[in-house]
Scaffold this motif. Structure first.
Motif, PDB file in Angstrom:
ATOM      1  N   THR A   1       1.072  -1.365   0.313  1.00 51.97           N
ATOM      2  CA  THR A   1       0.112  -0.120  -0.238  1.00 51.97           C
ATOM      3  C   THR A   1       0.907   0.890   0.002  1.00 51.97           C
ATOM      4  O   THR A   1       1.416   1.663   0.665  1.00 51.97           O
ATOM      5  N   MET A   2       1.028   1.908  -1.339  1.00 51.62           N
ATOM      6  CA  MET A   2       1.722   2.714  -1.299  1.00 51.62           C
ATOM      7  C   MET A   2       0.851   4.446  -1.046  1.00 51.62           C
ATOM      8  O   MET A   2      -0.115   4.518  -2.258  1.00 51.62           O
ATOM      9  N   THR A   3       0.994   5.095  -0.236  1.00 55.27           N
ATOM     10  CA  THR A   3       0.281   6.397  -0.055  1.00 55.27           C
ATOM     11  C   THR A   3       1.170   7.593   0.055  1.00 55.27           C
ATOM     12  O   THR A   3       2.630   7.371  -0.262  1.00 55.27           O
ATOM     13  N   VAL A   4       0.370   8.654  -0.438  1.00 53.96           N
ATOM     14  CA  VAL A   4       1.406   9.404  -1.045  1.00 53.96           C
ATOM     15  C   VAL A   4       2.735   9.866  -0.534  1.00 53.96           C
ATOM     16  O   VAL A   4       3.438  10.371  -0.916  1.00 53.96           O
ATOM     17  N   GLY A   5       2.341   9.937   1.213  1.00 58.40           N
ATOM     18  CA  GLY A   5       3.603  10.620   2.202  1.00 58.40           C
ATOM     19  C   GLY A   5       4.805   8.966   1.986  1.00 58.40           C
ATOM     20  O   GLY A   5       5.889   9.866   1.749  1.00 58.40           O
ATOM     21  N   HIS A   6       4.324   8.497   1.569  1.00 65.30           N
ATOM     22  CA  HIS A   6       5.573   6.892   1.392  1.00 65.30           C
ATOM     23  C   HIS A   6       6.008   7.648   0.846  1.00 65.30           C
ATOM     24  O   HIS A   6       7.378   7.644   0.069  1.00 65.30           O
ATOM     25  N   LEU A   7       5.092   7.466  -0.732  1.00 65.94           N
ATOM     26  CA  LEU A   7       5.520   7.753  -2.017  1.00 65.94           C
ATOM     27  C   LEU A   7       6.790   8.705  -2.261  1.00 65.94           C
ATOM     28  O   LEU A   7       7.721   9.283  -2.157  1.00 65.94           O
ATOM     29  N   LEU A   8       6.192  10.284  -1.247  1.00 69.29           N
ATOM     30  CA  LEU A   8       7.762  11.381  -1.135  1.00 69.29           C
ATOM     31  C   LEU A   8       8.506  10.672  -0.043  1.00 69.29           C
ATOM     32  O   LEU A   8       9.616  11.286  -0.928  1.00 69.29           O
ATOM     33  N   PHE A   9       8.721  10.094   1.013  1.00 72.28           N
ATOM     34  CA  PHE A   9       9.550   9.664   1.321  1.00 72.28           C
ATOM     35  C   PHE A   9      10.742   8.963   0.946  1.00 72.28           C
ATOM     36  O   PHE A   9      11.739   8.785   0.939  1.00 72.28           O
ATOM     37  N   ALA A  10      10.028   7.849  -0.263  1.00 67.53           N
ATOM     38  CA  ALA A  10      10.731   6.959  -0.677  1.00 67.53           C
ATOM     39  C   ALA A  10      11.867   7.938  -1.998  1.00 67.53           C
ATOM     40  O   ALA A  10      12.830   7.452  -2.218  1.00 67.53           O
ATOM     41  N   ALA A  11      10.806   9.000  -2.846  1.00 69.42           N
ATOM     42  CA  ALA A  11      11.182   9.316  -3.888  1.00 69.42           C
ATOM     43  C   ALA A  11      12.362  10.265  -2.942  1.00 69.42           C
ATOM     44  O   ALA A  11      13.807  10.132  -4.139  1.00 69.42           O
ATOM     45  N   VAL A  12      12.235  10.929  -2.044  1.00 65.99           N
ATOM     46  CA  VAL A  12      13.200  11.865  -1.736  1.00 65.99           C
ATOM     47  C   VAL A  12      14.108  10.756  -0.967  1.00 65.99           C
ATOM     48  O   VAL A  12      15.737  11.195  -1.722  1.00 65.99           O
ATOM     49  N   THR A  13      14.447  10.173  -0.695  1.00 69.49           N
ATOM     50  CA  THR A  13      15.193   9.674   0.458  1.00 69.49           C
ATOM     51  C   THR A  13      16.301   8.568  -1.201  1.00 69.49           C
ATOM     52  O   THR A  13      17.118   8.302  -1.042  1.00 69.49           O
ATOM     53  N   THR A  14      15.349   8.067  -2.139  1.00 69.62           N
ATOM     54  CA  THR A  14      16.204   7.855  -3.450  1.00 69.62           C
ATOM     55  C   THR A  14      17.044   8.809  -4.178  1.00 69.62           C
ATOM     56  O   THR A  14      18.047   8.449  -4.174  1.00 69.62           O
ATOM     57  N   ILE A  15      16.800   9.443  -4.478  1.00 68.66           N
ATOM     58  CA  ILE A  15      17.345  10.921  -4.121  1.00 68.66           C
ATOM     59  C   ILE A  15      18.908  11.474  -4.343  1.00 68.66           C
ATOM     60  O   ILE A  15      19.518  12.317  -3.984  1.00 68.66           O
ATOM     61  N   TYR A  16      18.635  11.674  -2.432  1.00 68.89           N
ATOM     62  CA  TYR A  16      19.396  11.772  -1.518  1.00 68.89           C
ATOM     63  C   TYR A  16      20.112  10.796  -1.530  1.00 68.89           C
ATOM     64  O   TYR A  16      22.106  10.891  -1.435  1.00 68.89           O
ATOM     65  N   ILE A  17      20.032   9.324  -1.580  1.00 70.80           N
ATOM     66  CA  ILE A  17      21.015   8.009  -1.648  1.00 70.80           C
ATOM     67  C   ILE A  17      22.138   8.332  -3.019  1.00 70.80           C
ATOM     68  O   ILE A  17      23.308   8.510  -2.845  1.00 70.80           O
TER      69      ILE A  17
END
Length: 258
Positions: free
Chosen positions: A206-222
């Motif tokens: 279950t992907m929520t908008v908040g989880h998507l924001l977290f995953a996307a930003v942390t991936t960019i940071y990585i």
């Protein structure tokens, strides 16, 4: 005006300080372990009192701003304190034996702050309704966490998180010089630790908008963090690391290692 003085070698070399540094290193490591365990529950929505999709209600704009600021705080702390130039300045005030433990402690505290103040954005982006497929996705997320954690032991888990440094200091033991190695997972990708995090963050039924924001930003940071880290590794190991970059892919194991 108050002046800040560095801790002199006579203090850093005293038995009392060595014992303090050792206990401090253990405490920082325990805080790190608690943070990692909470992070798993936070991202996966398991056991912990507050997960990525729970918490105080807020507007979308407020949630985005606060969540981005929390992630930015962690990113700045995590990246700046890891740079050689900062370490050279920082160790004028913080003794070298506890420098890594202090870095680990600050990183853990900034993550705990993020977990505490994170604003949920519960709108669903996707939801896997098939129970077997959902269980597979959850298993994949767990596999990502296992990959990330086991990767640290392959390169020296206890040095990475500061325990080696304080143990060597209390035993009056010289630290081993850095040595370039590519054990197991590192023969297939240069950064299995970060690959594990990316899998763990994105694999959710279950992907929520908040989880998507977290995953996307942390991936960019990585990805940005990898660029900074590899620049330091080239400075440290020179051609040995440049050749490693040529034969082994960064995150996706598509090149054949030699």
């Amino acid at each position: 005006m108050t002046q800040v003085h560095s801790i002199g070698p006579e203090v850093a070399g005293s038995r009392v300080f060595k014992l303090f540094a050792f206990l401090y290193g253990i405490a920082a490591y325990l805080v790190f372990l608690v943070t990692v365990l909470y992070a798993i529950g936070f991202v996966m929505g398991l056991v912990v009192p507050k997960s990525i999709d729970t918490g105080a209600d807020s507007s979308v704009v407020e949630a985005i701003v606060i969540n981005l600021l929390l992630m930015a705080l962690f990113a700045v702390q995590h990246s700046v304190m890891a740079r050689r130039r900062f370490k050279a300045w920082w160790t004028q005030f913080v003794p070298k034996p506890v420098e890594r433990s202090t870095y680990v402690l600050f990183a853990s505290l900034s993550l705990l702050l993020l977990f505490w103040q994170w604003r949920p954005m519960p709108t669903i982006v996707w939801n896997v309704e098939d129970p077997d497929l959902a269980a597979t996705v959850v298993t994949l997320s767990f596999a990502g966490w296992v990959l990330a954690f086991t990767s640290t032991f392959m390169i020296n888990h206890f040095e990475l998180f500061g325990l080696n440094q304080v143990t060597n200091h209390v035993l009056d033991k010289e630290a081993s010089p850095p040595r370039f190695r590519t054990p197991l997972f590192y023969k297939f990708v240069r950064h299995p630790l970060y690959l594990g995090f990316i899998i763990a963050f994105w694999a959710t039924p279950t992907m929520t908008v908040g989880h998507l924001l977290f995953a996307a930003v942390t991936t960019i940071y990585i990805l940005l963090g990898i660029a900074l880290e590899e620049r330091d590794l080239v400075d440290l190991f020179g051609d040995e690391y440049r050749q490693y970059k040529q034969r082994v892919s960064m995150l996706i194991p598509w090149r054949k290692s030699i």
